[in-house]
Scaffold this motif. Structure first.
Motif, PDB file in Angstrom:
ATOM      1  N   ALA A 131      50.558  50.227  38.242  1.00  0.00           N
ATOM      2  CA  ALA A 131      49.404  50.573  39.077  1.00  0.00           C
ATOM      3  C   ALA A 131      49.125  52.075  39.022  1.00  0.00           C
ATOM      4  CB  ALA A 131      49.653  50.142  40.522  1.00  0.00           C
ATOM      5  N   ALA A 132      47.900  52.444  39.358  1.00  0.00           N
ATOM      6  CA  ALA A 132      47.495  53.848  39.315  1.00  0.00           C
ATOM      7  C   ALA A 132      48.089  54.658  40.456  1.00  0.00           C
ATOM      8  CB  ALA A 132      45.966  53.943  39.356  1.00  0.00           C
ATOM      9  N   ALA A 133      48.475  53.995  41.540  1.00  0.00           N
ATOM     10  CA  ALA A 133      49.030  54.680  42.715  1.00  0.00           C
ATOM     11  C   ALA A 133      49.874  53.677  43.482  1.00  0.00           C
ATOM     12  CB  ALA A 133      47.910  55.234  43.604  1.00  0.00           C
ATOM     13  N   PRO A 134      50.802  54.146  44.312  1.00  0.00           N
ATOM     14  CA  PRO A 134      51.693  53.225  45.020  1.00  0.00           C
ATOM     15  C   PRO A 134      51.021  52.395  46.098  1.00  0.00           C
ATOM     16  CG  PRO A 134      52.104  55.477  45.713  1.00  0.00           C
ATOM     17  CD  PRO A 134      51.163  55.561  44.548  1.00  0.00           C
ATOM     18  N   ASP A 135      49.871  52.842  46.581  1.00  0.00           N
ATOM     19  CA  ASP A 135      49.254  52.194  47.741  1.00  0.00           C
ATOM     20  C   ASP A 135      47.930  51.495  47.403  1.00  0.00           C
ATOM     21  OD1 ASP A 135      47.825  54.467  47.195  1.00  0.00           O
ATOM     22  OD2 ASP A 135      47.735  55.186  49.268  1.00  0.00           O
ATOM     23  N   ARG A 136      47.783  51.041  46.155  1.00  0.00           N
ATOM     24  CA  ARG A 136      46.517  50.420  45.772  1.00  0.00           C
ATOM     25  C   ARG A 136      46.212  49.158  46.575  1.00  0.00           C
ATOM     26  NH1 ARG A 136      43.849  51.537  41.210  1.00  0.00           N
ATOM     27  NH2 ARG A 136      42.105  50.881  42.514  1.00  0.00           N
ATOM     28  N   MET A 137      47.235  48.524  47.124  1.00  0.00           N
ATOM     29  CA  MET A 137      46.984  47.296  47.869  1.00  0.00           C
ATOM     30  C   MET A 137      46.258  47.545  49.191  1.00  0.00           C
ATOM     31  SD  MET A 137      50.947  46.361  48.792  1.00  0.00           S
ATOM     32  CE  MET A 137      51.682  47.282  47.447  1.00  0.00           C
ATOM     33  N   ARG A 138      46.088  48.812  49.562  1.00  0.00           N
ATOM     34  CA  ARG A 138      45.294  49.142  50.749  1.00  0.00           C
ATOM     35  C   ARG A 138      43.808  49.282  50.442  1.00  0.00           C
ATOM     36  NH1 ARG A 138      48.098  50.755  55.193  1.00  0.00           N
ATOM     37  NH2 ARG A 138      50.353  51.106  54.960  1.00  0.00           N
ATOM     38  N   ASP A 139      43.453  49.270  49.177  1.00  0.00           N
ATOM     39  CA  ASP A 139      42.069  49.477  48.752  1.00  0.00           C
ATOM     40  C   ASP A 139      41.155  48.390  49.332  1.00  0.00           C
ATOM     41  OD1 ASP A 139      39.775  48.852  46.720  1.00  0.00           O
ATOM     42  OD2 ASP A 139      40.408  50.899  46.248  1.00  0.00           O
ATOM     43  N   PRO A 140      40.033  48.756  49.965  1.00  0.00           N
ATOM     44  CA  PRO A 140      39.170  47.753  50.592  1.00  0.00           C
ATOM     45  C   PRO A 140      38.513  46.807  49.593  1.00  0.00           C
ATOM     46  CG  PRO A 140      38.182  49.947  50.731  1.00  0.00           C
ATOM     47  CD  PRO A 140      39.578  50.136  50.267  1.00  0.00           C
ATOM     48  N   VAL A 141      38.174  47.279  48.402  1.00  0.00           N
ATOM     49  CA  VAL A 141      37.587  46.389  47.400  1.00  0.00           C
ATOM     50  C   VAL A 141      38.614  45.346  46.967  1.00  0.00           C
ATOM     51  CG1 VAL A 141      36.571  46.243  45.096  1.00  0.00           C
ATOM     52  CG2 VAL A 141      35.966  48.145  46.613  1.00  0.00           C
ATOM     53  N   PHE A 142      39.838  45.795  46.740  1.00  0.00           N
ATOM     54  CA  PHE A 142      40.917  44.864  46.383  1.00  0.00           C
ATOM     55  C   PHE A 142      41.079  43.800  47.465  1.00  0.00           C
ATOM     56  CE2 PHE A 142      45.435  43.833  47.079  1.00  0.00           C
ATOM     57  CZ  PHE A 142      45.697  43.140  45.910  1.00  0.00           C
ATOM     58  N   ARG A 143      41.103  44.214  48.699  1.00  0.00           N
ATOM     59  CA  ARG A 143      41.304  43.240  49.790  1.00  0.00           C
ATOM     60  C   ARG A 143      40.113  42.293  49.910  1.00  0.00           C
ATOM     61  NH1 ARG A 143      45.224  44.788  54.579  1.00  0.00           N
ATOM     62  NH2 ARG A 143      46.810  45.917  53.403  1.00  0.00           N
ATOM     63  N   ARG A 144      38.937  42.786  49.676  1.00  0.00           N
ATOM     64  CA  ARG A 144      37.763  41.918  49.722  1.00  0.00           C
ATOM     65  C   ARG A 144      37.832  40.863  48.611  1.00  0.00           C
ATOM     66  NH1 ARG A 144      34.293  45.726  50.005  1.00  0.00           N
ATOM     67  NH2 ARG A 144      33.614  45.841  47.835  1.00  0.00           N
ATOM     68  N   ASN A 145      38.267  41.285  47.439  1.00  0.00           N
ATOM     69  CA  ASN A 145      38.379  40.341  46.331  1.00  0.00           C
ATOM     70  C   ASN A 145      39.542  39.380  46.517  1.00  0.00           C
ATOM     71  OD1 ASN A 145      36.143  41.276  44.882  1.00  0.00           O
ATOM     72  ND2 ASN A 145      37.340  42.890  43.901  1.00  0.00           N
ATOM     73  N   LEU A 146      40.584  39.828  47.181  1.00  0.00           N
ATOM     74  CA  LEU A 146      41.704  38.941  47.449  1.00  0.00           C
ATOM     75  C   LEU A 146      41.269  37.790  48.356  1.00  0.00           C
ATOM     76  CD1 LEU A 146      44.640  38.944  46.511  1.00  0.00           C
ATOM     77  CD2 LEU A 146      45.257  40.045  48.673  1.00  0.00           C
ATOM     78  N   ALA A 147      40.311  38.048  49.224  1.00  0.00           N
ATOM     79  CA  ALA A 147      39.784  36.980  50.069  1.00  0.00           C
ATOM     80  C   ALA A 147      39.102  35.899  49.234  1.00  0.00           C
ATOM     81  CB  ALA A 147      38.811  37.565  51.093  1.00  0.00           C
ATOM     82  N   VAL A 148      38.522  36.288  48.105  1.00  0.00           N
ATOM     83  CA  VAL A 148      37.906  35.306  47.203  1.00  0.00           C
ATOM     84  C   VAL A 148      38.984  34.441  46.562  1.00  0.00           C
ATOM     85  CG1 VAL A 148      36.464  35.007  45.153  1.00  0.00           C
ATOM     86  CG2 VAL A 148      35.949  36.837  46.792  1.00  0.00           C
ATOM     87  N   VAL A 149      40.111  35.052  46.197  1.00  0.00           N
ATOM     88  CA  VAL A 149      41.244  34.285  45.669  1.00  0.00           C
ATOM     89  C   VAL A 149      41.661  33.216  46.678  1.00  0.00           C
ATOM     90  CG1 VAL A 149      43.655  34.414  44.928  1.00  0.00           C
ATOM     91  CG2 VAL A 149      42.049  36.219  44.252  1.00  0.00           C
ATOM     92  N   ALA A 150      41.732  33.604  47.940  1.00  0.00           N
ATOM     93  CA  ALA A 150      42.093  32.648  48.988  1.00  0.00           C
ATOM     94  C   ALA A 150      41.033  31.556  49.125  1.00  0.00           C
ATOM     95  CB  ALA A 150      42.283  33.378  50.317  1.00  0.00           C
ATOM     96  N   ASP A 151      39.772  31.931  49.053  1.00  0.00           N
ATOM     97  CA  ASP A 151      38.694  30.953  49.190  1.00  0.00           C
ATOM     98  C   ASP A 151      38.723  29.912  48.074  1.00  0.00           C
ATOM     99  OD1 ASP A 151      37.778  32.230  51.466  1.00  0.00           O
ATOM    100  OD2 ASP A 151      36.171  33.323  50.440  1.00  0.00           O
ATOM    101  N   LEU A 152      39.199  30.308  46.901  1.00  0.00           N
ATOM    102  CA  LEU A 152      39.304  29.375  45.781  1.00  0.00           C
ATOM    103  C   LEU A 152      40.489  28.426  45.925  1.00  0.00           C
ATOM    104  CD1 LEU A 152      38.486  31.830  42.855  1.00  0.00           C
ATOM    105  CD2 LEU A 152      37.146  29.802  43.479  1.00  0.00           C
TER     106      LEU A 152
END
Length: 295
Positions: A131-152
């Motif tokens: 990863a580019a940084a240790p805290d990328r999982m806090r990124d709001p775009v990442f979290r928004r897209n992760l919700a799509v993974v859950a929706d699928l």
């Protein structure tokens, strides 16, 4: 047990993977010249079937992110021809705005897809870093897209180092409806007491969250051998913290093929669990992965 499920393996055509081409560079698993070639499903099955492996979950192999739909399409065709792999974990750039479209296109290609992995591990050592940084999982775009993974109805394969596990626990807690599969048992880097203590603390945090499942995989990554004491420690800690219903074994082939063969790897994990009940052994080597991946 009717058959073993390998919850984590790869196959590939080297031409699809730029990281297998050109000059070798330092990587997390060390020198990799022997796997800079095609590793097709026929070779995997030739190694897996004699070990009693009857089902297998392919995990994305770092195709270029702009070809992540092609990766899924290729696996669909391989499965149609051979019956392998049994399920697929794909990939998408979850930091990109177009990730929802990519995920939905993958889902439309084949029902084999059960989830996605985007490696989030970061380390001070450059060759361990993805990863580019240790805290990328806090990124709001990442979290928004992760919700799509859950929706699928898919799962997310979580790959982090022990030092990132507090952030990972926060991420997991924010998506209680999504199953997170912790790759390579949280990647304990070494066996020094402070490192083991840090890994154990992080694993306890994640074990408290019921939507985390852990993969007993990849323990040769840093030591470049089948290390029986390491495997025994990882197996004992994971089963004691998560329970067998949240633990599953996988080969991580052909990466682990760099330092071992499949019978040796499998038998070492089986020996590490020899004192467990028949039900626990069945969970780790078949039932958990069957349930989690809907096999």
């Amino acid at each position: 047990m009717t058959g073993i499920v390998d919850s984590h393996h790869h196959i590939w055509r080297a031409a699809d993977l730029p990281w297998l081409q050109g000059e070798m560079v330092p990587r997390i698993f060390g020198p990799y010249e022997p796997i800079r070639r095609d590793y097709l499903v026929s070779e995997y099955v030739e190694e897996a079937a004699p070990c009693g492996i009857s089902s297998a979950v392919y995990v994305q192999a770092n195709w270029p992110l702009d070809r992540s739909v092609d990766e899924v399409r290729w696996l669909r065709d391989v499965h149609a021809e051979t019956g392998w792999p049994t399920a697929v974990v794909g990939c998408a750039d979850l930091f990109a705005d177009d990730a929802p479209d990519v995920l939905r296109r993958q889902a439309a290609r084949t029902p084999l897809v059960r989830g996605t992995r985007l490696q989030l591990h970061w380390h001070e050592r450059p060759e361990f870093r993805f990863a580019a940084a240790p805290d990328r999982m806090r990124d709001p775009v990442f979290r928004r897209n992760l919700a799509v993974v859950a929706d699928l109805g898919w799962l997310f394969e979580l790959q982090v180092f022990p030092g990132q596990m507090a952030d990972a626990a926060d991420l997991v807690a924010g998506f209680p409806q999504l199953t997170f599969v912790l790759v390579h048992a949280g990647m304990p880097v070494d066996s020094a007491p402070p490192a083991v203590a840090q890994w154990t603390r992080g694993m306890k945090l994640l074990a408290e969250l019921p939507n985390v499942v852990v993969k007993l995989t990849g323990q040769g990554t840093f030591v470049h051998r089948v290390d029986r004491p390491l495997i025994e420690r990882v197996a004992t800690t994971c089963l004691d913290l998560f329970g067998s219903g949240r633990c599953m074994w996988g080969s991580n082939f052909p990466v682990e093929k760099l330092w071992t063969d499949l019978p040796t790897l499998l038998s070492t994990w089986q020996d590490a669990l020899a004192g467990r009940s028949a039900g626990e052994i069945r969970d780790v080597f078949a039932a958990t992965a069957t349930r989690v991946y809907g096999l």
